[in-house]
Design a protein around this motif. Structure first.
Motif, PDB file in Angstrom:
ATOM      1  N   ASP A 119       0.879  -1.174   0.000  1.00 16.90           N
ATOM      2  CA  ASP A 119       0.000   0.000   0.000  1.00 16.90           C
ATOM      3  C   ASP A 119       0.913   1.220   0.000  1.00 16.90           C
ATOM      4  O   ASP A 119       1.638   1.467   0.963  1.00 16.90           O
ATOM      5  N   ARG A 120       0.869   1.989  -1.079  1.00 18.78           N
ATOM      6  CA  ARG A 120       1.787   3.108  -1.251  1.00 18.78           C
ATOM      7  C   ARG A 120       1.122   4.450  -0.961  1.00 18.78           C
ATOM      8  O   ARG A 120       1.695   5.501  -1.257  1.00 18.78           O
ATOM      9  N   THR A 121      -0.064   4.453  -0.371  1.00 18.29           N
ATOM     10  CA  THR A 121      -0.807   5.707  -0.207  1.00 18.29           C
ATOM     11  C   THR A 121      -0.374   6.512   1.013  1.00 18.29           C
ATOM     12  O   THR A 121      -0.592   7.718   1.072  1.00 18.29           O
ATOM     13  N   GLY A 122       0.219   5.885   2.015  1.00 19.07           N
ATOM     14  CA  GLY A 122       0.618   6.588   3.233  1.00 19.07           C
ATOM     15  C   GLY A 122       2.029   7.133   3.141  1.00 19.07           C
ATOM     16  O   GLY A 122       2.712   7.036   2.107  1.00 19.07           O
ATOM     17  N   ARG A 123       2.488   7.716   4.246  1.00 19.07           N
ATOM     18  CA  ARG A 123       3.849   8.273   4.300  1.00 19.07           C
ATOM     19  C   ARG A 123       4.883   7.160   4.295  1.00 19.07           C
ATOM     20  O   ARG A 123       6.008   7.346   3.854  1.00 19.07           O
ATOM     21  N   THR A 124       4.498   6.003   4.847  1.00 23.58           N
ATOM     22  CA  THR A 124       5.375   4.844   4.797  1.00 23.58           C
ATOM     23  C   THR A 124       4.697   3.750   3.993  1.00 23.58           C
ATOM     24  O   THR A 124       3.469   3.688   3.904  1.00 23.58           O
ATOM     25  N   VAL A 125       5.498   2.898   3.395  1.00 19.97           N
ATOM     26  CA  VAL A 125       4.984   1.793   2.591  1.00 19.97           C
ATOM     27  C   VAL A 125       4.602   0.652   3.526  1.00 19.97           C
ATOM     28  O   VAL A 125       5.391   0.259   4.387  1.00 19.97           O
ATOM     29  N   THR A 126       3.398   0.146   3.371  1.00 16.90           N
ATOM     30  CA  THR A 126       2.950  -0.967   4.215  1.00 16.90           C
ATOM     31  C   THR A 126       2.523  -2.143   3.348  1.00 16.90           C
ATOM     32  O   THR A 126       2.148  -1.981   2.183  1.00 16.90           O
ATOM     33  N   LEU A 127       2.589  -3.332   3.931  1.00 19.43           N
ATOM     34  CA  LEU A 127       2.202  -4.537   3.211  1.00 19.43           C
ATOM     35  C   LEU A 127       0.692  -4.639   3.100  1.00 19.43           C
ATOM     36  O   LEU A 127      -0.037  -4.332   4.050  1.00 19.43           O
ATOM     37  N   THR A 128       0.218  -5.059   1.942  1.00 22.11           N
ATOM     38  CA  THR A 128      -1.187  -5.407   1.798  1.00 22.11           C
ATOM     39  C   THR A 128      -1.405  -6.792   2.383  1.00 22.11           C
ATOM     40  O   THR A 128      -0.454  -7.462   2.822  1.00 22.11           O
ATOM     41  N   VAL A 129      -2.627  -7.250   2.373  1.00 21.32           N
ATOM     42  CA  VAL A 129      -2.920  -8.610   2.853  1.00 21.32           C
ATOM     43  C   VAL A 129      -2.140  -9.625   2.020  1.00 21.32           C
ATOM     44  O   VAL A 129      -1.553 -10.573   2.554  1.00 21.32           O
ATOM     45  N   ALA A 130      -2.111  -9.402   0.699  1.00 21.61           N
ATOM     46  CA  ALA A 130      -1.353 -10.304  -0.169  1.00 21.61           C
ATOM     47  C   ALA A 130       0.142 -10.236   0.141  1.00 21.61           C
ATOM     48  O   ALA A 130       0.844 -11.250   0.134  1.00 21.61           O
ATOM     49  N   GLY A 131       0.636  -9.016   0.403  1.00 21.02           N
ATOM     50  CA  GLY A 131       2.044  -8.858   0.735  1.00 21.02           C
ATOM     51  C   GLY A 131       2.423  -9.594   2.015  1.00 21.02           C
ATOM     52  O   GLY A 131       3.479 -10.233   2.084  1.00 21.02           O
ATOM     53  N   LYS A 132       1.558  -9.499   3.025  1.00 21.63           N
ATOM     54  CA  LYS A 132       1.826 -10.202   4.279  1.00 21.63           C
ATOM     55  C   LYS A 132       1.858 -11.709   4.053  1.00 21.63           C
ATOM     56  O   LYS A 132       2.684 -12.419   4.632  1.00 21.63           O
ATOM     57  N   ALA A 133       0.959 -12.188   3.203  1.00 21.35           N
ATOM     58  CA  ALA A 133       0.933 -13.625   2.925  1.00 21.35           C
ATOM     59  C   ALA A 133       2.186 -14.075   2.191  1.00 21.35           C
ATOM     60  O   ALA A 133       2.675 -15.200   2.378  1.00 21.35           O
ATOM     61  N   ALA A 134       2.741 -13.181   1.359  1.00 25.19           N
ATOM     62  CA  ALA A 134       3.904 -13.546   0.552  1.00 25.19           C
ATOM     63  C   ALA A 134       5.224 -13.433   1.303  1.00 25.19           C
ATOM     64  O   ALA A 134       6.203 -14.098   0.946  1.00 25.19           O
ATOM     65  N   LEU A 135       5.278 -12.602   2.355  1.00 21.62           N
ATOM     66  CA  LEU A 135       6.557 -12.269   2.973  1.00 21.62           C
ATOM     67  C   LEU A 135       7.264 -13.491   3.554  1.00 21.62           C
ATOM     68  O   LEU A 135       8.462 -13.683   3.326  1.00 21.62           O
TER      69      LEU A 135
END
Length: 292
Positions: A49-65
């Motif tokens: 998720d690139r919308t905030g000041r910091t980059v955060t993982l999406t649900v898919a990103g968390k599953a992939a990490l």
């Protein structure tokens, strides 16, 4: 999907910032962004998720990490296994050293290891003992030379190199120089120069004073024994050092064992993981350097 894409993905996930991730993997930010976008297209889902000041993982990103970590670890293990079979050791080792402590045998061990295994990159960093121990526990530091009070850190393998009592060191003419015995109560009537918190020597002093409800006046702090001795020689404060440290300045300072501080200050090598053949070889070189 390529391993480098997974490496960039993990870097962005951990740094939470594309710029810092790019610095970490030593390529441009645009290069990292392009590879992450390509990975997302291949997976059919956005990882960040690139919308905030910091980059955060999406649900898919968390599953992939977790799977990305596992894939990178597996790839590293392949190279390690081949290296063991072919007697070719490669990789990277991070060695920590407590601030202000320079032991020639450690440098000798690193030099001998480098000659024997030039394919292993070595990073050497200085920090407080507390932070180095934390680094060994978390795996960011492979081997560390640290100071401790009485015992080596729990849960880590250790090789104790030095175990010594604390001494008060003063120049000629100082009142403590003429005393046969020096206690903590004698010591704390004068300004003290000592190593900073986080070092084994300072931990011993602080614990001994706390046990007796004493509050020493640590007026000066220095990370190197040379600096501590130099300040004491000039009469600015009483130096608190270990016996072997003070012995180096016996021509300028008189050392007296602090009688009621019986806990020794330790200097030890600590480590946690010896699965790496490089780490096992480095330990062997260290043992030879410090016992020869």
């Amino acid at each position: 999907m390529e391993l480098r894409q997974l490496e960039y993905f993990v870097a962005v996930a951990e740094e939470r910032n594309f710029t810092r991730a790019a610095e970490r993997v030593h390529i441009s930010q645009s290069g990292v962004s392009a590879q992450i976008r390509q990975l997302e297209r291949e997976l059919g889902a956005e990882l960040f998720d690139r919308t905030g000041r910091t980059v955060t993982l999406t649900v898919a990103g968390k599953a992939a990490l977790a799977h990305a970590h596992a894939a990178l670890a597996a790839a590293g293990a392949v190279g390690q296994a081949v290296g063991e079979v072919t007697d070719l050791i490669r990789g990277h080792l991070t060695v920590g050293m407590v601030i202000g402590c320079t032991l020639a045998p450690l440098f000798d061990a690193l030099a001998a290891f480098h000659r024997a295994h030039p394919g292993v990159e070595i990073s050497l960093l200085e920090d407080s003992s507390d932070r180095l121990v934390d680094g060994v526990r978390t795996g960011t530091v492979d081997l560390a030379l640290v100071g401790a009070a009485a015992d080596t850190p729990d849960g880590l393998d250790a090789l104790t190199l030095i175990s010594e009592r604390l001494v008060a060191a003063v120049p000629a003419g100082h009142p403590l120089a003429t005393r046969r015995r020096v206690t903590l109560r004698d010591l704390i009537t004068y300004p003290i120069v000592c190593m900073p918190p986080g070092t084994g020597l300072r931990t011993v002093l602080d614990q001994a004073c706390a046990a007796r409800s004493l509050r020493p006046a640590i007026s000066l702090q220095a990370s190197a024994a040379d600096a501590i001795a130099g300040l004491a020689v000039r009469g600015l404060a009483v130096a608190v050092l270990t016996d072997s440290m003070a012995a180096q300045y016996s021509d300028r300072l008189t050392a007296r064992t602090i009688e009621d501080v019986e806990t020794p200050a330790l200097l030890a090598l600590v480590w946690k993981n010896t699965r790496s053949p490089g780490m096992r070889e480095l330990l062997a070189h260290c043992r030879r350097a410090f016992t020869s």
